[in-house]
Design a protein around this motif. Structure first.
Motif, PDB file in Angstrom:
ATOM      1  N   ASP A 109      10.029   0.314  -6.539  1.00  0.00           N
ATOM      2  CA  ASP A 109       9.238   1.523  -6.337  1.00  0.00           C
ATOM      3  C   ASP A 109       8.599   1.909  -7.667  1.00  0.00           C
ATOM      4  O   ASP A 109       9.293   2.271  -8.620  1.00  0.00           O
ATOM      5  CB  ASP A 109      10.138   2.656  -5.838  1.00  0.00           C
ATOM      6  CG  ASP A 109       9.366   3.888  -5.398  1.00  0.00           C
ATOM      7  OD1 ASP A 109       8.318   4.188  -6.022  1.00  0.00           O
ATOM      8  OD2 ASP A 109       9.805   4.558  -4.456  1.00  0.00           O
ATOM      9  N   ILE A 110       7.261   1.843  -7.755  1.00  0.00           N
ATOM     10  CA  ILE A 110       6.608   2.118  -9.035  1.00  0.00           C
ATOM     11  C   ILE A 110       6.607   3.604  -9.369  1.00  0.00           C
ATOM     12  O   ILE A 110       6.390   3.978 -10.524  1.00  0.00           O
ATOM     13  CB  ILE A 110       5.166   1.562  -9.062  1.00  0.00           C
ATOM     14  CG1 ILE A 110       4.260   2.309  -8.088  1.00  0.00           C
ATOM     15  CG2 ILE A 110       5.156   0.079  -8.776  1.00  0.00           C
ATOM     16  CD1 ILE A 110       2.812   1.874  -8.161  1.00  0.00           C
ATOM     17  N   HIS A 124       0.803  -1.223   0.000  1.00  0.00           N
ATOM     18  CA  HIS A 124       0.000   0.000   0.000  1.00  0.00           C
ATOM     19  C   HIS A 124       0.840   1.280   0.000  1.00  0.00           C
ATOM     20  O   HIS A 124       0.263   2.384   0.003  1.00  0.00           O
ATOM     21  CB  HIS A 124      -0.969  -0.004   1.184  1.00  0.00           C
ATOM     22  CG  HIS A 124      -0.310   0.147   2.523  1.00  0.00           C
ATOM     23  ND1 HIS A 124       0.146  -0.926   3.245  1.00  0.00           N
ATOM     24  CD2 HIS A 124      -0.024   1.246   3.269  1.00  0.00           C
ATOM     25  CE1 HIS A 124       0.663  -0.508   4.380  1.00  0.00           C
ATOM     26  NE2 HIS A 124       0.586   0.809   4.413  1.00  0.00           N
ATOM     27  N   ASN A 125       2.159   1.177   0.008  1.00  0.00           N
ATOM     28  CA  ASN A 125       3.014   2.361  -0.169  1.00  0.00           C
ATOM     29  C   ASN A 125       3.561   2.452  -1.593  1.00  0.00           C
ATOM     30  O   ASN A 125       4.567   3.121  -1.845  1.00  0.00           O
ATOM     31  CB  ASN A 125       4.160   2.347   0.841  1.00  0.00           C
ATOM     32  CG  ASN A 125       5.066   1.134   0.692  1.00  0.00           C
ATOM     33  OD1 ASN A 125       4.740   0.193  -0.032  1.00  0.00           O
ATOM     34  ND2 ASN A 125       6.202   1.146   1.381  1.00  0.00           N
ATOM     35  N   ASN A 126       2.890   1.759  -2.522  1.00  0.00           N
ATOM     36  CA  ASN A 126       3.259   1.770  -3.944  1.00  0.00           C
ATOM     37  C   ASN A 126       4.639   1.176  -4.202  1.00  0.00           C
ATOM     38  O   ASN A 126       5.344   1.563  -5.132  1.00  0.00           O
ATOM     39  CB  ASN A 126       3.170   3.184  -4.535  1.00  0.00           C
ATOM     40  CG  ASN A 126       1.729   3.615  -4.736  1.00  0.00           C
ATOM     41  OD1 ASN A 126       0.872   2.799  -5.069  1.00  0.00           O
ATOM     42  ND2 ASN A 126       1.455   4.886  -4.504  1.00  0.00           N
ATOM     43  N   LYS A 127       5.005   0.224  -3.373  1.00  0.00           N
ATOM     44  CA  LYS A 127       6.198  -0.584  -3.598  1.00  0.00           C
ATOM     45  C   LYS A 127       5.757  -2.008  -3.929  1.00  0.00           C
ATOM     46  O   LYS A 127       4.712  -2.469  -3.459  1.00  0.00           O
ATOM     47  CB  LYS A 127       7.102  -0.611  -2.363  1.00  0.00           C
ATOM     48  CG  LYS A 127       7.469   0.760  -1.796  1.00  0.00           C
ATOM     49  CD  LYS A 127       8.397   1.520  -2.702  1.00  0.00           C
ATOM     50  CE  LYS A 127       9.062   2.680  -1.977  1.00  0.00           C
ATOM     51  NZ  LYS A 127       8.126   3.660  -1.409  1.00  0.00           N
ATOM     52  N   SER A 146      -9.351   6.507 -13.358  1.00  0.00           N
ATOM     53  CA  SER A 146      -8.397   7.418 -12.742  1.00  0.00           C
ATOM     54  C   SER A 146      -7.178   6.624 -12.298  1.00  0.00           C
ATOM     55  O   SER A 146      -7.146   5.393 -12.386  1.00  0.00           O
ATOM     56  CB  SER A 146      -9.044   8.077 -11.520  1.00  0.00           C
ATOM     57  OG  SER A 146      -9.260   7.091 -10.497  1.00  0.00           O
ATOM     58  N   TYR A 147      -6.169   7.311 -11.807  1.00  0.00           N
ATOM     59  CA  TYR A 147      -5.129   6.636 -11.066  1.00  0.00           C
ATOM     60  C   TYR A 147      -5.703   6.273  -9.696  1.00  0.00           C
ATOM     61  O   TYR A 147      -6.588   6.947  -9.177  1.00  0.00           O
ATOM     62  CB  TYR A 147      -3.895   7.515 -10.909  1.00  0.00           C
ATOM     63  CG  TYR A 147      -3.102   7.691 -12.190  1.00  0.00           C
ATOM     64  CD1 TYR A 147      -3.439   7.009 -13.348  1.00  0.00           C
ATOM     65  CD2 TYR A 147      -2.004   8.534 -12.244  1.00  0.00           C
ATOM     66  CE1 TYR A 147      -2.718   7.149 -14.514  1.00  0.00           C
ATOM     67  CE2 TYR A 147      -1.268   8.699 -13.415  1.00  0.00           C
ATOM     68  CZ  TYR A 147      -1.634   8.004 -14.545  1.00  0.00           C
ATOM     69  OH  TYR A 147      -0.924   8.153 -15.714  1.00  0.00           O
ATOM     70  N   GLY A 148      -5.198   5.216  -9.126  1.00  0.00           N
ATOM     71  CA  GLY A 148      -5.767   4.718  -7.888  1.00  0.00           C
ATOM     72  C   GLY A 148      -5.272   5.454  -6.651  1.00  0.00           C
ATOM     73  O   GLY A 148      -4.177   6.036  -6.637  1.00  0.00           O
ATOM     74  N   ARG A 149      -6.098   5.440  -5.625  1.00  0.00           N
ATOM     75  CA  ARG A 149      -5.750   5.906  -4.279  1.00  0.00           C
ATOM     76  C   ARG A 149      -5.898   4.723  -3.334  1.00  0.00           C
ATOM     77  O   ARG A 149      -6.772   3.880  -3.506  1.00  0.00           O
ATOM     78  CB  ARG A 149      -6.705   7.020  -3.839  1.00  0.00           C
ATOM     79  CG  ARG A 149      -6.522   8.355  -4.518  1.00  0.00           C
ATOM     80  CD  ARG A 149      -5.472   9.183  -3.777  1.00  0.00           C
ATOM     81  NE  ARG A 149      -5.412  10.546  -4.291  1.00  0.00           N
ATOM     82  CZ  ARG A 149      -5.699  11.634  -3.574  1.00  0.00           C
ATOM     83  NH1 ARG A 149      -6.094  11.517  -2.319  1.00  0.00           N
ATOM     84  NH2 ARG A 149      -5.586  12.830  -4.114  1.00  0.00           N
ATOM     85  N   ALA A 196       2.864 -11.292 -13.008  1.00  0.00           N
ATOM     86  CA  ALA A 196       2.292 -10.016 -13.439  1.00  0.00           C
ATOM     87  C   ALA A 196       1.245  -9.565 -12.424  1.00  0.00           C
ATOM     88  O   ALA A 196       0.519 -10.397 -11.861  1.00  0.00           O
ATOM     89  CB  ALA A 196       1.669 -10.140 -14.825  1.00  0.00           C
ATOM     90  N   ILE A 197       1.160  -8.253 -12.196  1.00  0.00           N
ATOM     91  CA  ILE A 197       0.181  -7.697 -11.265  1.00  0.00           C
ATOM     92  C   ILE A 197      -0.327  -6.359 -11.795  1.00  0.00           C
ATOM     93  O   ILE A 197       0.315  -5.705 -12.621  1.00  0.00           O
ATOM     94  CB  ILE A 197       0.765  -7.483  -9.849  1.00  0.00           C
ATOM     95  CG1 ILE A 197       2.004  -6.585  -9.909  1.00  0.00           C
ATOM     96  CG2 ILE A 197       1.078  -8.808  -9.175  1.00  0.00           C
ATOM     97  CD1 ILE A 197       2.517  -6.158  -8.542  1.00  0.00           C
ATOM     98  N   LEU A 198      -1.494  -5.924 -11.287  1.00  0.00           N
ATOM     99  CA  LEU A 198      -2.056  -4.605 -11.578  1.00  0.00           C
ATOM    100  C   LEU A 198      -1.431  -3.580 -10.635  1.00  0.00           C
ATOM    101  O   LEU A 198      -1.298  -3.820  -9.433  1.00  0.00           O
ATOM    102  CB  LEU A 198      -3.571  -4.630 -11.390  1.00  0.00           C
ATOM    103  CG  LEU A 198      -4.304  -3.299 -11.560  1.00  0.00           C
ATOM    104  CD1 LEU A 198      -4.322  -2.873 -13.022  1.00  0.00           C
ATOM    105  CD2 LEU A 198      -5.737  -3.402 -11.012  1.00  0.00           C
ATOM    106  N   LEU A 199      -1.073  -2.407 -11.194  1.00  0.00           N
ATOM    107  CA  LEU A 199      -0.517  -1.312 -10.411  1.00  0.00           C
ATOM    108  C   LEU A 199      -1.558  -0.221 -10.180  1.00  0.00           C
ATOM    109  O   LEU A 199      -2.606  -0.181 -10.832  1.00  0.00           O
ATOM    110  CB  LEU A 199       0.707  -0.726 -11.115  1.00  0.00           C
ATOM    111  CG  LEU A 199       1.874  -1.689 -11.362  1.00  0.00           C
ATOM    112  CD1 LEU A 199       3.000  -0.970 -12.107  1.00  0.00           C
ATOM    113  CD2 LEU A 199       2.380  -2.293 -10.060  1.00  0.00           C
ATOM    114  N   THR A 200      -1.257   0.704  -9.278  1.00  0.00           N
ATOM    115  CA  THR A 200      -2.209   1.762  -8.937  1.00  0.00           C
ATOM    116  C   THR A 200      -2.437   2.741 -10.083  1.00  0.00           C
ATOM    117  O   THR A 200      -3.435   3.455 -10.081  1.00  0.00           O
ATOM    118  CB  THR A 200      -1.714   2.546  -7.706  1.00  0.00           C
ATOM    119  OG1 THR A 200      -0.323   2.838  -7.860  1.00  0.00           O
ATOM    120  CG2 THR A 200      -1.911   1.750  -6.439  1.00  0.00           C
TER     121      THR A 200
END
Length: 699
Positions: A248-249, A203-206, A691-694, A546-550
């Motif tokens: 780190d994305i 959840h910290n976009n890592k 949108s981009y995710g939160r 493979a995974i979905l990113l924010t």
């Protein structure tokens, strides 16, 4: 040139959408509504602009328009309301051969008066592309309110999102080439030093990524001269290289992490507090639990290992987060049981189903597909069979029909699976499981002998809560084994990676599939369809993930079909690169209708508790095409994304507060069985464009 007469047929249209040409769509002087009109079984129908309810129209289809042929092309004459008279809608003009793939394209040639309502018929070609077999396609679309400045955006919205290379059992047709229409690949790193056997977004976009030990050194050194010392390691007792990284994305940077014991073919899930719990592995790591807790200072975050914390060895097991925040850990090689984390009073619980689905010498029950259902019970699929399990009482409540064809779908036959999105707007939520690809039953033995059998080329869907559930089968454009199946925003599904021949296992696969496919579910079976995307230049074989990113991209990395890292003198070298795939909805053409979240509550409660957020969008359409979606980040390995979950929430209200700025009031999930507690990515989706995710914490 004379053309044959057209014989109109109704009621048997299949799954190809009508796609539109790249010619200018229309011009308009002021705002109005665009409505679509279609005919079905000789009965006209109209899509009402506000409720999207389809209702019969008062006249015969033929009175509103008829198809005719002329030397300069094919036309549909339509009557326009408001005194505009008859206008012509062309089916591309320059057709010299009827078998042209773009035969179904339609566009309006003339301007439309301010009060006009334009009704379009939707066409699809039949397999032999004969006009005598022209079919009317029943495809109701929502009505749109728009301003003149949004015309080009509307064009892209309606037509480009259909993607190119649409496949079905009926026909296929090509579309105009817009930038990003087939998705776009981007190489992020030529090498991250390890092969990405396992992935988990935090959840910290890592993204935490790890491979295995017990095979020798990786291509990435541990920092500051640190070395891992493990007397049980079968290859390298003192190892100064990393087998895990933190990516780190946002910055596109990564750093090495240290794991002590072997994590090969393990499982994982994220606790409600955001800590990743990884379970099992191989050798001295098969009963270990490892945790990784995100922290603000990444340099001090690393794996923490808890030796011998599992009751049984877990190698090829699957995990699922439960409504109370616990994790259930199911199966593994020669483990016909399940246990919980944290451990429960009843320890390990035997499950006959896992033993019954074990093909002696072949297995085909490993990494079972697990899904928490809205009724709180657990759906388990292994080999060809599936059950509904009350895990609290250790009671099998129901066994579902076998999947058609009797070919196994779990490791090493390795199909892929998802739970289709759950929609809180439905009066009754009906969970549906989808399984795609895999390998025929004898494929593993044949591959061991050098004979690589073609993979399965079907997907199956099962509505598990209906009184008499049964599998419905759909052909896919290409055979796939070891694919990664990911829920996409807009309620689509993407399949990336995979092979066409053989099975999972070292050196047991051939024929990499480099083109992703996107699947668009529909309540109407005849409208299911697949779209083929742009190919990756890099084959992704065994041990890729493979995974979905924010931000809506798909992160793809890894590939190692060998016992060790092998880069030379092999057909498919080990690949340590990392790339991303941007689905068509990320194309810049959709930026005018792409929402941007400005603010949102950080926590969301159960029981429909209200949640507030605000967003901006340059060209707002209508609330009918607006949705709020939450997505649980998945633990991806070996063609199964554990805990993958998408829920569409109820929108309680939309208000405009400034130019192009809106407030949304959303009801949180009704209960934890719909969305187990934890961190979720939250997206506003506007006409299938996200949108981009939160990040939001639920529970």
């Amino acid at each position: 040139m004379k053309f044959p007469s057209i014989q109109r047929r109704h009621g048997d249209a299949r799954s190809i959408d009508s796609e539109f040409s790249d010619s200018p769509f229309y011009s308009a002087a002021s705002s109005k509504e665009l409505l679509y009109f279609f005919c079905w079984k000789n009965q006209p129908a109209r899509v009402e602009p506000s409720s999207r309810v389809v209702s019969p129209a008062p006249t015969e289809c033929g009175l509103h328009g008829k198809v005719f042929a002329a030397e300069q092309g094919y036309y549909l004459k339509e009557e326009l309301e408001g005194g505009a008279g008859l206008q012509q809608i062309g089916l591309q003009k320059e057709h010299k051969q009827l078998e042209l793939a773009s035969f179904g394209n339609v566009f309006a040639q003339n301007s439309i008066s301010n009060s006009s309502q334009l009704y379009l018929w939707m066409f699809t070609p039949t397999p032999n592309y004969l006009l005598s077999n022209l079919q009317l396609q029943p495809k109701p679309l929502f009505s749109l309110n728009y301003q003149l400045r949004a015309i080009n955006m509307i064009k892209f919205l309606l037509f480009s999102l259909s993607f190119s290379h649409v496949f079905s059992i009926v026909a296929s047709q090509a579309l105009p080439s817009y930038s990003g229409r087939n998705g776009e690949w981007q190489l992020l790193h030529e090498s991250v030093g390890i092969s990405a056997m396992h992935m988990q977004l935090l959840h910290n976009n890592k993204v935490i990524i790890f491979d295995r030990t017990d095979f020798g050194p990786s291509n990435l050194s541990l920092p500051n001269g640190i070395c891992r010392v493990d007397s049980s390691d079968t290859m390298l007792q003192t190892d100064c290289t990393a087998h895990s990284i933190l990516y780190d994305i946002v910055t596109n940077g990564f750093r090495p992490l240290m794991i002590q014991t072997d994590t090969w073919r393990s499982s994982g899930a994220v606790l409600p507090n955001g800590t990743l719990v990884q379970t099992g592995g191989y050798n001295d790591g098969d009963r270990n639990i490892r945790s990784f807790t995100p922290c603000s200072d990444d340099e001090y975050c690393n794996w923490i290992e808890f030796p011998q914390s599992l009751i049984q060895r877990r190698w090829y097991a699957s995990n699922q987060v439960l409504p109370d925040g616990r994790i259930i850990i199911v199966g593994g090689r020669r483990q016909f049981n399940y246990e919980f984390y944290p451990s429960s009073w009843n320890g390990v619980i035997f499950l006959d189903f896992l033993m019954e689905t074990n093909d002696q010498g072949l297995e085909n029950y490993l990494y079972p597909f697990l899904y928490l259902l809205p009724d709180g019970n657990l759906f388990i699929f292994a080999n060809t069979r599936s059950i509904l399990l009350d895990y609290n009482q250790n009671m099998v409540l129901k066994e579902f029909p076998k999947i058609p064809g009797d070919d196994p779908r779990n490791y090493p036959s390795s199909g892929s699976s998802v739970l289709l999105p759950l929609d809180e707007n439905d009066a009754i939520i009906e969970p549906e499981i989808m399984v795609c690809g895999g390998a025929p039953r004898d494929s593993f033995i044949q591959a061991m002998q050098g004979n690589f059998i073609r993979a399965i080329s079907t997907c199956e869907r099962l509505k598990v809560s209906v009184p008499n559930p049964s599998w419905t089968m759909e052909d896919i454009p290409m055979a796939r084994v070891m694919g990664d199946m990911i829920l996409l925003l807009g309620k689509y599904i993407i399949v990336v990676n995979s092979l066409q021949l053989g099975t999972a296992g070292w050196e047991l696969g051939r024929g990499p599939v480099t083109r992703p496919i996107i699947y668009r579910p529909s309540d109407d079976v005849s409208n299911w369809r697949f779209s083929v995307m742009s190919p990756s230049p890099r084959p992704r074989m065994h041990h890729s993930s493979a995974i979905l990113l924010t931000d809506g991209r798909i992160l793809v990395s890894g590939s190692n079909p060998h016992v060790y890292y092998n880069f030379t003198n092999v057909e498919y070298p080990t690949d340590l690169s990392m790339e991303s795939f941007s689905p068509p909805y990320l194309s810049p053409e959709y930026d005018p209708i792409r929402p941007r979240i400005l603010s949102a509550d950080e926590k969301m409660g159960y029981g429909g508790k209200l949640f507030w957020l605000s967003f901006q969008v340059q060209a707002y359409l209508t609330a009918n095409v607006l949705s709020v979606t939450i997505v649980a980040p998945s633990f991806a390995t070996h063609s199964f994304s554990m805990n993958q979950r998408m829920v569409l929430l109820k929108i309680a209200g939309v208000t405009d507060i400034a130019p192009s700025t809106y407030n949304l009031v959303v009801a949180g999930p009704s209960r934890a069985e719909i969305a187990p507690p934890g961190y979720y990515m939250l997206f506003v989706v506007h006409a299938h464009v996200p949108s981009y995710g939160r990040w939001v914490k639920i529970g």
